[in-house]
Scaffold this motif. Structure first.
Motif, short mmCIF file in Angstrom:
data_model
loop_
_atom_site.label_atom_id
_atom_site.label_comp_id
_atom_site.label_asym_id
_atom_site.label_seq_id
_atom_site.Cartn_x
_atom_site.Cartn_y
_atom_site.Cartn_z
N ILE A 55 13.95 -42.43 -26.77
CA ILE A 55 14.63 -41.42 -25.77
C ILE A 55 16.08 -42.10 -25.35
N VAL A 56 16.80 -41.35 -24.83
CA VAL A 56 17.88 -41.35 -23.69
C VAL A 56 17.53 -40.43 -22.66
N ILE A 57 17.42 -42.08 -21.90
CA ILE A 57 16.72 -41.04 -20.23
C ILE A 57 17.90 -40.94 -19.24
N SER A 58 17.37 -40.42 -17.88
CA SER A 58 18.44 -39.82 -17.01
C SER A 58 19.47 -40.56 -16.14
N GLU A 59 18.60 -42.22 -16.59
CA GLU A 59 18.79 -43.38 -15.99
C GLU A 59 20.07 -43.65 -16.91
N GLY A 60 21.06 -44.94 -16.58
CA GLY A 60 20.72 -45.48 -16.48
C GLY A 60 22.32 -46.25 -15.54
N PRO A 117 8.92 -34.81 -17.14
CA PRO A 117 9.63 -36.18 -16.63
C PRO A 117 8.80 -37.09 -17.29
N VAL A 118 9.37 -38.59 -17.38
CA VAL A 118 9.16 -39.73 -18.18
C VAL A 118 9.14 -40.41 -17.42
N CYS A 119 8.05 -41.04 -17.32
CA CYS A 119 7.85 -42.36 -16.01
C CYS A 119 7.30 -44.02 -16.89
N ALA A 120 7.65 -45.03 -16.02
CA ALA A 120 7.46 -45.93 -16.47
C ALA A 120 7.35 -47.20 -16.06
N VAL A 121 6.33 -48.79 -15.59
CA VAL A 121 6.78 -49.08 -15.46
C VAL A 121 6.93 -50.63 -15.95
N SER A 122 7.19 -51.68 -15.80
CA SER A 122 7.90 -52.90 -15.95
C SER A 122 7.04 -54.09 -15.54
N PHE A 123 6.48 -54.70 -16.21
CA PHE A 123 5.67 -56.25 -15.98
C PHE A 123 7.05 -57.27 -15.05
N GLY A 124 7.93 -57.21 -16.36
CA GLY A 124 8.69 -58.17 -16.48
C GLY A 124 9.46 -57.55 -17.97
N PRO A 125 10.89 -58.91 -18.34
CA PRO A 125 11.59 -58.69 -19.18
C PRO A 125 10.37 -59.33 -20.22
N PHE A 147 6.05 -46.20 -21.27
CA PHE A 147 6.90 -45.27 -21.32
C PHE A 147 5.73 -44.21 -21.51
N ALA A 148 5.57 -43.44 -20.69
CA ALA A 148 4.87 -42.12 -20.69
C ALA A 148 5.06 -41.08 -20.36
N TYR A 149 4.73 -39.79 -20.57
CA TYR A 149 5.20 -38.64 -20.45
C TYR A 149 4.67 -37.57 -20.23
N GLY A 150 5.45 -36.55 -19.04
CA GLY A 150 4.42 -35.69 -18.41
C GLY A 150 3.90 -35.91 -17.17
N ASP A 151 3.75 -34.61 -15.89
CA ASP A 151 3.54 -35.23 -14.81
C ASP A 151 3.18 -34.95 -15.00
N ARG A 152 1.69 -35.43 -14.99
CA ARG A 152 0.42 -36.69 -14.61
C ARG A 152 0.72 -38.25 -14.97
N ALA A 153 1.99 -38.71 -15.55
CA ALA A 153 2.03 -40.02 -15.83
C ALA A 153 2.85 -40.71 -15.06
N PRO A 183 -1.22 -47.39 -10.37
CA PRO A 183 -1.57 -48.30 -10.07
C PRO A 183 -1.38 -49.57 -10.32
N PHE A 184 -0.43 -49.97 -11.86
CA PHE A 184 -0.78 -50.92 -11.75
C PHE A 184 1.50 -51.36 -11.76
N GLY A 185 2.16 -50.76 -10.89
CA GLY A 185 3.57 -51.14 -10.32
C GLY A 185 3.61 -49.76 -10.32
N GLU A 186 5.67 -50.23 -9.82
CA GLU A 186 6.38 -49.86 -9.03
C GLU A 186 6.69 -48.85 -10.04
N VAL A 187 6.93 -47.47 -10.09
CA VAL A 187 6.58 -45.71 -11.32
C VAL A 187 8.19 -46.23 -11.06
N TYR A 188 9.03 -45.77 -12.38
CA TYR A 188 10.21 -45.24 -12.19
C TYR A 188 10.43 -43.53 -13.19
N LYS A 189 10.94 -42.97 -12.20
CA LYS A 189 10.44 -41.82 -13.19
C LYS A 189 11.78 -41.05 -13.18
N MET A 190 11.56 -40.18 -13.80
CA MET A 190 13.50 -40.15 -14.41
C MET A 190 13.49 -38.64 -15.51
#
Length: 288
Positions: A36-41, A174-182, A255-261, A267-274
């Motif tokens: 998915i090409v995302i709005s953040e970049g 929305p496409v939402c994501a959490v990251s635990f590191g590289p 990365f997860a998809y949907g209004d409830r994502a 609960p798992f960390g900072e969420v990046y919404k895009m």
């Protein structure tokens, strides 16, 4: 009149699955896959300079930029390849080296801005060729440059920037994501054993819908050996709430998809919404 500075933006790209394709040279080497090409970049501003320099900044949740690096070997190499010198400042909100295609976005944004600043007369394809070959040489990506040339949910069935790409614009939530590191991309792309397992996990079918896209991504990550326990815990929670989700390639995250994502991921960390990007790299501003 030559601008005093030029700013360009390139969207990032979340890859859900991929397969390396080794060509006869960097230009023909790349990957097949989907994402998915995302709005953040990445936003890149370039100004004239006698010697090239790079400053990399990451913006906090509040929007304040923090300097994280004063070097970027891929960017320096690409500029040297063009035979030009500029001062570069890049800025992004997403974490670097975490599976969001930011290395490709930084290259495309920087080279696009430089092309305008110095009136190099390069076509979009020529810029993408330099960016793609740089990614392959530095092992920072294989298919992100091709994807980031446009928007949408992409399925790449040919390697390189001229390979066949199908773009679907079917993600309006929305496409939402959490990251635990590289995950250190060069280590994975440079490991024959890891690449063999990744290739064996590549889906045999091409997803026609976003639902099947997420199913293909899940099958791939499970078989590829790239999932970590943290990733598996989040995927299980998304499954419990029936949220389409997959692992970011290559990064230890989801990365997860949907209004409830976003609520499920919080609960798992900072969420990046895009959202899904509707276009690729573009000039944002040229200051006289």
């Amino acid at each position: 009149m030559t601008p005093a500075s030029v700013t360009a933006f390139c969207p990032g790209h979340i890859s859900g699955y991929f397969k390396r394709v080794d060509g006869r040279d960097p230009a023909t080497t790349g990957s097949l896959g989907a994402g998915i090409v995302i709005s953040e970049g990445v936003m890149a501003t370039v100004t004239p300079a006698e010697r090239s320099s790079v400053v990399v900044r990451v913006r906090s949740r509040e929007g304040a930029p923090a300097e994280v690096s004063r070097s970027s070997p891929p960017l320096a190499s690409a500029l040297e390849n063009l035979g030009v010198s500029v001062a570069v400042e890049t800025s992004c909100r997403l974490p670097i080296s975490a599976g969001f295609g930011l290395s490709a976005a930084a290259l495309l944004a920087t080279l696009t801005a430089t092309n305008r600043l110095l009136d190099l007369g390069l076509s979009a394809d020529e810029i993408a060729e330099v960016a793609h070959e740089t990614e392959v040489i530095f092992r920072t990506g294989l298919g992100d440059v091709a994807a980031c040339q446009g928007g949408g949910r992409v399925v790449r069935t040919g390697p390189g920037i001229h390979g066949s790409i199908r773009r679907s614009f079917d993600l309006d939530a929305p496409v939402c994501a959490v990251s635990f590191g590289p995950i250190h991309t060069p280590d994975v792309l440079g490991s024959p054993a890891q690449m063999a397992q990744v290739s064996a996990a590549f889906p045999e079918r091409q997803p026609e819908t976003f639902t099947d896209f997420f199913a293909c991504c899940r099958e791939f990550s499970a078989k590829s050996g790239l999932e970590t326990p943290a990733v598996q815990r989040v995927l299980a929670e998304c499954d419990r709430h029936r949220i389409p989700a997959a692992m970011t390639m290559l990064g230890e995250g989801i990365f997860a998809y949907g209004d409830r994502a976003c609520d499920v991921l919080r609960p798992f960390g900072e969420v990046y919404k895009m959202g899904m990007a509707d276009a690729g790299v573009r000039i944002v501003e040229a200051v006289a």
